[in-house]
Design an enzyme around this catalytic site. Structure first.
Site, PDB file in Angstrom:
ATOM      1  N   ARG A 124      38.633 -52.719-100.405  1.00 33.88           N
ATOM      2  CA  ARG A 124      37.593 -51.803 -99.893  1.00 33.88           C
ATOM      3  C   ARG A 124      36.244 -51.964-100.605  1.00 33.88           C
ATOM      4  O   ARG A 124      35.422 -51.045-100.626  1.00 33.88           O
ATOM      5  CB  ARG A 124      38.038 -50.344 -99.963  1.00 33.88           C
ATOM      6  CG  ARG A 124      39.242 -50.059 -99.121  1.00 33.88           C
ATOM      7  CD  ARG A 124      39.315 -48.610 -98.713  1.00 33.88           C
ATOM      8  NE  ARG A 124      40.481 -48.417 -97.887  1.00 33.88           N
ATOM      9  CZ  ARG A 124      41.674 -48.097 -98.365  1.00 33.88           C
ATOM     10  NH1 ARG A 124      41.844 -47.916 -99.647  1.00 33.88           N
ATOM     11  NH2 ARG A 124      42.682 -47.944 -97.537  1.00 33.88           N
ATOM     12  N   LYS A 146      23.427 -58.010 -94.191  1.00 36.60           N
ATOM     13  CA  LYS A 146      24.241 -58.279 -92.995  1.00 36.60           C
ATOM     14  C   LYS A 146      25.277 -59.334 -93.353  1.00 36.60           C
ATOM     15  O   LYS A 146      24.921 -60.454 -93.762  1.00 36.60           O
ATOM     16  CB  LYS A 146      23.370 -58.785 -91.849  1.00 36.60           C
ATOM     17  CG  LYS A 146      22.651 -57.689 -91.111  1.00 36.60           C
ATOM     18  CD  LYS A 146      22.019 -58.213 -89.837  1.00 36.60           C
ATOM     19  CE  LYS A 146      21.291 -57.109 -89.103  1.00 36.60           C
ATOM     20  NZ  LYS A 146      20.550 -57.617 -87.936  1.00 36.60           N
ATOM     21  N   GLU A 188      12.318 -69.686 -89.426  1.00 34.94           N
ATOM     22  CA  GLU A 188      12.391 -68.268 -89.816  1.00 34.94           C
ATOM     23  C   GLU A 188      11.131 -67.847 -90.584  1.00 34.94           C
ATOM     24  O   GLU A 188      10.679 -66.714 -90.469  1.00 34.94           O
ATOM     25  CB  GLU A 188      13.634 -67.999 -90.681  1.00 34.94           C
ATOM     26  CG  GLU A 188      14.961 -68.198 -89.968  1.00 34.94           C
ATOM     27  CD  GLU A 188      15.367 -67.029 -89.052  1.00 34.94           C
ATOM     28  OE1 GLU A 188      14.668 -66.002 -89.019  1.00 34.94           O
ATOM     29  OE2 GLU A 188      16.390 -67.176 -88.353  1.00 34.94           O
ATOM     30  N   LYS A 230      10.806 -58.927 -95.621  1.00 35.59           N
ATOM     31  CA  LYS A 230      12.148 -58.498 -95.205  1.00 35.59           C
ATOM     32  C   LYS A 230      12.552 -57.236 -95.963  1.00 35.59           C
ATOM     33  O   LYS A 230      13.173 -56.324 -95.395  1.00 35.59           O
ATOM     34  CB  LYS A 230      13.174 -59.618 -95.407  1.00 35.59           C
ATOM     35  CG  LYS A 230      14.552 -59.164 -94.955  1.00 35.59           C
ATOM     36  CD  LYS A 230      15.384 -60.184 -94.287  1.00 35.59           C
ATOM     37  CE  LYS A 230      16.647 -59.543 -93.723  1.00 35.59           C
ATOM     38  NZ  LYS A 230      17.626 -60.498 -93.246  1.00 35.59           N
ATOM     39  N   GLU A 240      19.706 -50.988 -88.898  1.00 33.57           N
ATOM     40  CA  GLU A 240      19.176 -51.312 -87.568  1.00 33.57           C
ATOM     41  C   GLU A 240      19.379 -50.154 -86.604  1.00 33.57           C
ATOM     42  O   GLU A 240      19.898 -50.321 -85.498  1.00 33.57           O
ATOM     43  CB  GLU A 240      19.840 -52.603 -87.051  1.00 33.57           C
ATOM     44  CG  GLU A 240      18.926 -53.371 -86.110  1.00 33.57           C
ATOM     45  CD  GLU A 240      19.357 -54.807 -85.890  1.00 33.57           C
ATOM     46  OE1 GLU A 240      19.662 -55.523 -86.860  1.00 33.57           O
ATOM     47  OE2 GLU A 240      19.378 -55.204 -84.724  1.00 33.57           O
ATOM     48  N   ARG A 245      14.337 -52.749 -87.676  1.00 34.43           N
ATOM     49  CA  ARG A 245      14.915 -53.983 -88.199  1.00 34.43           C
ATOM     50  C   ARG A 245      15.071 -55.038 -87.101  1.00 34.43           C
ATOM     51  O   ARG A 245      15.096 -56.237 -87.374  1.00 34.43           O
ATOM     52  CB  ARG A 245      16.268 -53.694 -88.866  1.00 34.43           C
ATOM     53  CG  ARG A 245      16.853 -54.927 -89.531  1.00 34.43           C
ATOM     54  CD  ARG A 245      17.942 -54.634 -90.528  1.00 34.43           C
ATOM     55  NE  ARG A 245      18.444 -55.876 -91.076  1.00 34.43           N
ATOM     56  CZ  ARG A 245      19.199 -55.984 -92.145  1.00 34.43           C
ATOM     57  NH1 ARG A 245      19.568 -54.904 -92.811  1.00 34.43           N
ATOM     58  NH2 ARG A 245      19.607 -57.173 -92.569  1.00 34.43           N
ATOM     59  N   ASN A 249      14.662 -60.105 -85.359  1.00 35.66           N
ATOM     60  CA  ASN A 249      15.373 -60.965 -84.411  1.00 35.66           C
ATOM     61  C   ASN A 249      14.446 -61.564 -83.360  1.00 35.66           C
ATOM     62  O   ASN A 249      14.914 -61.980 -82.291  1.00 35.66           O
ATOM     63  CB  ASN A 249      16.507 -60.176 -83.740  1.00 35.66           C
ATOM     64  CG  ASN A 249      17.647 -59.970 -84.707  1.00 35.66           C
ATOM     65  OD1 ASN A 249      18.029 -60.879 -85.426  1.00 35.66           O
ATOM     66  ND2 ASN A 249      18.153 -58.758 -84.767  1.00 35.66           N
ATOM     67  N   HIS A 252      15.494 -64.570 -81.379  1.00 35.51           N
ATOM     68  CA  HIS A 252      16.916 -64.778 -81.632  1.00 35.51           C
ATOM     69  C   HIS A 252      17.799 -64.552 -80.404  1.00 35.51           C
ATOM     70  O   HIS A 252      18.840 -65.179 -80.284  1.00 35.51           O
ATOM     71  CB  HIS A 252      17.400 -63.882 -82.779  1.00 35.51           C
ATOM     72  CG  HIS A 252      16.971 -64.353 -84.139  1.00 35.51           C
ATOM     73  ND1 HIS A 252      15.653 -64.599 -84.469  1.00 35.51           N
ATOM     74  CD2 HIS A 252      17.691 -64.622 -85.262  1.00 35.51           C
ATOM     75  CE1 HIS A 252      15.584 -64.993 -85.735  1.00 35.51           C
ATOM     76  NE2 HIS A 252      16.800 -65.017 -86.237  1.00 35.51           N
ATOM     77  N   HIS A 256      20.055 -67.509 -79.809  1.00 40.27           N
ATOM     78  CA  HIS A 256      21.520 -67.425 -79.938  1.00 40.27           C
ATOM     79  C   HIS A 256      22.191 -67.928 -78.661  1.00 40.27           C
ATOM     80  O   HIS A 256      23.225 -68.595 -78.714  1.00 40.27           O
ATOM     81  CB  HIS A 256      21.964 -65.984 -80.192  1.00 40.27           C
ATOM     82  CG  HIS A 256      21.793 -65.534 -81.613  1.00 40.27           C
ATOM     83  ND1 HIS A 256      21.754 -64.218 -81.974  1.00 40.27           N
ATOM     84  CD2 HIS A 256      21.664 -66.237 -82.767  1.00 40.27           C
ATOM     85  CE1 HIS A 256      21.600 -64.115 -83.290  1.00 40.27           C
ATOM     86  NE2 HIS A 256      21.542 -65.320 -83.791  1.00 40.27           N
ATOM     87  N   HIS A 269      20.812 -73.011 -85.898  1.00 40.60           N
ATOM     88  CA  HIS A 269      20.243 -71.678 -85.705  1.00 40.60           C
ATOM     89  C   HIS A 269      18.709 -71.706 -85.657  1.00 40.60           C
ATOM     90  O   HIS A 269      18.089 -71.195 -84.721  1.00 40.60           O
ATOM     91  CB  HIS A 269      20.738 -70.759 -86.827  1.00 40.60           C
ATOM     92  CG  HIS A 269      20.169 -69.380 -86.749  1.00 40.60           C
ATOM     93  ND1 HIS A 269      20.474 -68.513 -85.734  1.00 40.60           N
ATOM     94  CD2 HIS A 269      19.282 -68.725 -87.551  1.00 40.60           C
ATOM     95  CE1 HIS A 269      19.809 -67.377 -85.916  1.00 40.60           C
ATOM     96  NE2 HIS A 269      19.088 -67.490 -87.017  1.00 40.60           N
TER      97      HIS A 269
END
Ligand code: GLY
Length: 367
Positions: A124, A146, A188, A230, A240, A245, A249, A252, A256, A269
């Site tokens: 955990r 993330k 990026e 960032k 998000e 946030r 993207n 993206h 993606h 990517h």
């Protein structure tokens, strides 16, 4: 060396940027309070581990960490699976890692996301430390928490928000980064200029040669600024939830979809994001949001950095790309939400975008 802090709601932590950082007494001093007398498991991949695992283990041991051997996963996006995560859980048990242990990510986005997911879930939650080695991981994936894995149905569909205790960015690692990977990270970097920082965008326009020439002084400035941007966004919207946030993207959702349709091998990517930013910029012009000259200025910078701004790998029907875009995590109630530029340095999240306009933007750059 530069340092800055991420003030996320769940947890504040430092990012340290500098060439030779992992070889320095400073790294050992920073790591000591985090790992002294704790077990550590470094997670790296088959490309990075032979280059840097010994250096990182040595810093961990000097800082008082135990069992700092590296668990090595196969390099590449195809490793970012629950299967790999399960293998690492078994490895953690075999090494008798306990709740006080630290999992250290060493590598690009894939080891970072996987190690973070293991750290978030094993017992955990254990301590988590990020040591990114690719430009993309330095400016994006190692910051902001993330973590997760892909499913056969799509990228990053399983994961968590789990912040590291520290991000140690050693710019010397860029020296061994292949040019194609450097360019992917630069996509990026350009993204940050478009979404938040017109001054950064102009600076990049002025120094493309230095960026492609691995100028580490320049990278110290650029990487620090991207991390700063960032950190601001993550501080405002860690999970998000407000939509803030989501600006990270930009490009993206298109990118993606292109990556997925290329089976995650035809395009990496950053390459998908570069083309996706072109589609988003064209769409913004069609919708009357952005000035007509914006896409050409963005294309010129991306091209100068060696990035393609059109999809030429194979012929793709725009409808195929659009269909894939509906799997994006930003889709809400079956409606696409896209990050679109207003001008260089400012974007907005636009909901329920007209499908015909999206198809036109896709078709303008592929097929
Ligand atoms: N890479 C996008 C984010 O961290 O939110």
């Amino acid at each position: 060396m530069k340092s800055l802090n991420v003030h996320a709601e769940s947890h504040c932590y430092p990012i340290i940027v500098g060439a030779g950082l992992l070889d320095s007494a400073e790294a050992v001093n920073l790591l000591k309070p985090l790992i002294d007398n704790r077990k550590c498991m470094v997670v790296s991949d088959s490309n990075v581990a032979p280059l840097y695992a010994a250096l990182v283990s040595s810093a961990l041991v000097k800082a008082g960490g135990h069992c700092a051997e590296t668990a090595i996963i196969d390099a590449g996006e195809s490793s970012k699976t629950l299967n790999t995560v399960e293998g690492l859980y078994h490895e953690a048990v075999a090494r008798c890692l306990d709740r006080r242990a630290a999992v250290v990510a060493l590598g690009g986005g894939v080891p970072g996301d996987i190690a973070g997911f293991v750290a978030a879930t094993f017992m955990r939650g254990t301590r988590f430390i990020q040591v990114p080695t690719s430009l993309l991981a330095m400016v994006d994936s190692s910051v902001g928490g993330k973590v997760g894995v892909d499913l056969p149905e799509g990228k990053n569909l399983v994961g968590a928000f789990y912040q590291p205790e520290i991000v140690l960015i050693d710019l010397n690692f860029l020296k061994t980064l292949p040019k194609r990977e450097l360019r992917c990270g630069l996509a990026e970097v350009v993204k940050y200029g478009v979404i938040l920082d017109a001054e950064l965008f102009s600076r990049l326009e002025d120094c493309t040669a230095g960026l492609l020439d691995y100028d580490l002084e320049l990278y110290e400035e650029v990487v620090t600024q991207c991390c700063h941007l960032k950190a601001i966004i993550v501080g405002e919207d860690e999970r998000e939830q407000s939509g803030r946030r989501a600006v990270l993207n930009y490009g993206h959702t298109f990118g993606h979809a292109l990556e997925a349709l290329g089976g995650y091998t035809a395009l990496s990517h950053g390459e998908g994001v570069a083309i996706g930013m072109g589609m988003a910029a064209d769409l913004a012009v069609t919708l009357g949001l952005a000035p007509a000259e914006l896409p050409a200025r963005q294309d010129a910078l991306l091209s100068a950095l060696g990035l393609a701004t059109r999809y030429t790998v194979s012929s793709l029907a725009p409808a195929q790309v659009l269909q894939m875009m509906y799997r994006d995590k930003k889709v809400e109630s079956g409606k696409l939400r896209l990050v679109l530029p207003r001008r260089i340095g400012e974007v907005e999240l636009v909901a329920d975008v007209d499908e015909e306009a999206v198809l036109k933007a896709i078709g303008g750059r592929c097929g």
